[in-house]
Design a protein around this motif. Structure first.
Motif, PDB file in Angstrom:
ATOM      1  N   GLN A 164      15.434   7.284   6.674  1.00 33.57           N
ATOM      2  CA  GLN A 164      15.083   8.661   6.303  1.00 33.57           C
ATOM      3  C   GLN A 164      13.858   8.689   5.397  1.00 33.57           C
ATOM      4  OE1 GLN A 164      18.608  10.321   4.540  1.00 33.57           O
ATOM      5  NE2 GLN A 164      19.374  11.096   6.507  1.00 33.57           N
ATOM      6  N   LYS A 165      13.866   7.816   4.385  1.00 37.79           N
ATOM      7  CA  LYS A 165      12.761   7.805   3.417  1.00 37.79           C
ATOM      8  C   LYS A 165      11.454   7.423   4.112  1.00 37.79           C
ATOM      9  CE  LYS A 165      11.452   8.730  -0.581  1.00 37.79           C
ATOM     10  NZ  LYS A 165      11.679  10.076  -1.145  1.00 37.79           N
ATOM     11  N   ALA A 166      11.531   6.460   5.013  1.00 36.40           N
ATOM     12  CA  ALA A 166      10.329   6.021   5.717  1.00 36.40           C
ATOM     13  C   ALA A 166       9.770   7.130   6.606  1.00 36.40           C
ATOM     14  CB  ALA A 166      10.620   4.772   6.534  1.00 36.40           C
ATOM     15  N   LEU A 167      10.673   7.876   7.277  1.00 38.47           N
ATOM     16  CA  LEU A 167      10.229   8.987   8.121  1.00 38.47           C
ATOM     17  C   LEU A 167       9.477  10.027   7.284  1.00 38.47           C
ATOM     18  CD1 LEU A 167      13.317   9.501  10.462  1.00 38.47           C
ATOM     19  CD2 LEU A 167      10.975   9.040  11.203  1.00 38.47           C
ATOM     20  N   ALA A 226       0.822  -1.219   0.000  1.00 37.62           N
ATOM     21  CA  ALA A 226       0.000   0.000   0.000  1.00 37.62           C
ATOM     22  C   ALA A 226       0.858   1.273   0.000  1.00 37.62           C
ATOM     23  CB  ALA A 226      -0.932  -0.005   1.211  1.00 37.62           C
ATOM     24  N   TRP A 227       2.000   1.224   0.678  1.00 35.43           N
ATOM     25  CA  TRP A 227       2.838   2.414   0.804  1.00 35.43           C
ATOM     26  C   TRP A 227       3.695   2.660  -0.437  1.00 35.43           C
ATOM     27  CZ3 TRP A 227       2.752   6.065   4.593  1.00 35.43           C
ATOM     28  CH2 TRP A 227       2.064   5.757   5.769  1.00 35.43           C
ATOM     29  N   GLY A 228       3.713   1.716  -1.366  1.00 35.65           N
ATOM     30  CA  GLY A 228       4.472   1.926  -2.596  1.00 35.65           C
ATOM     31  C   GLY A 228       5.968   2.008  -2.380  1.00 35.65           C
ATOM     32  N   MET A 229       6.509   1.253  -1.438  1.00 43.37           N
ATOM     33  CA  MET A 229       7.920   1.380  -1.079  1.00 43.37           C
ATOM     34  C   MET A 229       8.657   0.042  -1.081  1.00 43.37           C
ATOM     35  SD  MET A 229       9.328   4.328  -0.246  1.00 43.37           S
ATOM     36  CE  MET A 229       8.660   5.869  -0.815  1.00 43.37           C
ATOM     37  N   ALA A 230       8.304  -0.842  -2.004  1.00 40.75           N
ATOM     38  CA  ALA A 230       8.966  -2.155  -2.040  1.00 40.75           C
ATOM     39  C   ALA A 230      10.480  -1.997  -2.171  1.00 40.75           C
ATOM     40  CB  ALA A 230       8.399  -3.002  -3.180  1.00 40.75           C
ATOM     41  N   GLY A 231      10.906  -0.912  -2.835  1.00 31.45           N
ATOM     42  CA  GLY A 231      12.328  -0.717  -3.103  1.00 31.45           C
ATOM     43  C   GLY A 231      13.169  -0.337  -1.895  1.00 31.45           C
ATOM     44  N   ILE A 232      12.555   0.202  -0.848  1.00 30.29           N
ATOM     45  CA  ILE A 232      13.389   0.606   0.303  1.00 30.29           C
ATOM     46  C   ILE A 232      13.555  -0.535   1.300  1.00 30.29           C
ATOM     47  CG2 ILE A 232      12.674   3.027   0.040  1.00 30.29           C
ATOM     48  CD1 ILE A 232      11.271   2.804   2.773  1.00 30.29           C
ATOM     49  N   ARG A 233      12.807  -1.648   1.134  1.00 33.75           N
ATOM     50  CA  ARG A 233      12.890  -2.821   2.017  1.00 33.75           C
ATOM     51  C   ARG A 233      12.653  -2.459   3.471  1.00 33.75           C
ATOM     52  NH1 ARG A 233      11.030  -5.577   0.138  1.00 33.75           N
ATOM     53  NH2 ARG A 233      11.805  -7.472   1.089  1.00 33.75           N
ATOM     54  N   LEU A 234      11.397  -2.345   3.842  1.00 39.53           N
ATOM     55  CA  LEU A 234      11.067  -2.093   5.244  1.00 39.53           C
ATOM     56  C   LEU A 234       9.821  -2.876   5.627  1.00 39.53           C
ATOM     57  CD1 LEU A 234      11.954  -0.533   7.775  1.00 39.53           C
ATOM     58  CD2 LEU A 234      10.406   1.312   7.080  1.00 39.53           C
TER      59      LEU A 234
END
Ligand SMILES: *Cc1c(COP(=O)(O)O)cnc(C)c1O
Length: 343
Positions: A241-244, A205-213
């Motif tokens: 940082q990106k997640a914050l 949902a967050w569209g962040m598969a690339g940052i691995r969290l």
């Protein structure tokens, strides 16, 4: 559940690696304790091993305490760590549903742990009693996935609670797709059940598969065990940082989810009208499982058109079915146009 009883002895007695950032936390004028390069700030510094700032923000968002949160390099990390903490290789086993997410089997195989699979019913529901019937004294973990991948359905809450209550090991509920099923998360139940672990992720949902969290939620006791055995700096600075930054934009995520649910429901209607479609399974996720007369033929045709979906026709209970991710409105239109060419 008695956590000491299911924890592996070597993990219980383990003395974890203690990093410079573990031994001194807080501000200072000069940091000369970690053999870092003083240049190239801020990337010269090791990241916070416990991601405190990020966890505080996630705790507020999720309505839990930061001591109930573990962050991993994707959900894959807590999945692997749960095996390593609780399952004695070559001796212990886990119970899970079939079909489900392939990572539980892979993590089990890597750790030499037996997987006892219980087939879902024809309508993809599961019975807590059937899973519990597979449990023996060597069963340490039960994995369920809700909404389940690849069947796309939420699992019944009453059955899940029965499972949690009826098992003396850990029940891991993988909620990677929970944002697409509003109000259905079992996360609040970690207050009530000390053997419940909830997995969620920034990948969907967050569209962040690339940052691995990935996130795991459980009692502070369970979280401490995962922290004890993880790599010291498992979440890098860029990801933190990106997640914050991202968490400040939760509205954006909610908008994406709303669009994707609308698009999913539109696609259901379109697929149902195709003569080569046998059945579109109900979806609580961002993908559809679609049963077709010639799934492999349709798959190959789509590949030729430059559209890649997932062929699940070799998966138990998913015979003749393709798993199709809901894309952007433009992408979905291209998919439907190409499939229209087939009729
Ligand atoms: C996609 C998916 C995940 C996400 O894994 P990450 O490692 O967090 O990217 C987890 N569980 C299931 C069932 C999934 O389908």
């Amino acid at each position: 559940m008695n956590l000491e009883e299911i924890l592996r002895r070597n993990i219980q007695s383990l003395k974890p690696y203690s990093s410079a950032r573990d031994e001194y936390t807080g501000e200072a004028m000069v940091f000369l304790d970690a053999n870092e390069n003083p240049f190239n700030q801020p990337y010269n510094r090791y990241p916070d091993p416990l991601q405190r700032e990020l966890k505080e923000k996630i705790a507020v968002m999720k309505g839990c305490n930061s001591s109930q949160i573990f962050l991993g390099n994707g959900s894959d990390e807590p999945i692997d760590l749960l095996f390593r903490a609780f399952c004695e290789p070559g001796i212990d086993n886990i119970v899970t549903i079939d079909p489900t997410y392939g990572m539980y089997q892979v993590a089990a195989d890597i750790n030499n742990v037996e997987v006892k699979k219980v087939k879902l019913k024809e309508d993809y529901s599961f019975s807590a009693d059937e899973l519990l019937a597979e449990v023996n004294e060597k069963t340490k973990l039960i994995f369920v996935c809700s909404p389940n991948n690849p069947t796309a359905n939420l699992l019944d809450k009453k059955q899940m609670i029965q499972l949690i209550k009826g098992f003396s090991g850990l029940v891991v509920v993988d909620e990677a797709y929970i944002d697409f099923a509003p109000g259905a998360s079992l996360l609040p139940e970690i207050e009530k059940y000390n053997n419940l672990v909830i997995l969620q992720t920034f990948s969907k949902a967050w569209g962040m598969a690339g940052i691995r969290l990935g996130m795991a939620f459980a009692t502070p006791e369970i979280i401490r065990i995962l922290n004890k055995i993880k790599y010291p700096y498992n979440i890098n600075i860029l990801t933190q940082q990106k997640a914050l930054e991202l968490i400040g934009q939760e509205k954006q995520k909610d908008e994406w989810v709303e669009i994707l649910i609308q698009e999913r429901d539109k696609l259901v209607g379109k697929f149902q009208d195709f003569p080569f479609v046998v059945k579109v399974f109900p979806s609580d996720a961002n993908f559809l499982l679609v049963k077709m007369y010639d799934a492999r033929g349709i798959y190959d045709f789509l590949v030729e058109q430059g559209i890649i979906v997932r062929d699940r026709s070799k998966v138990v209970l998913c015979e003749h079915s393709l798993r199709i991710t809901v894309g952007s409105p433009e992408e979905n239109e291209i998919l439907i146009e190409k499939l229209n060419d087939l009729i």
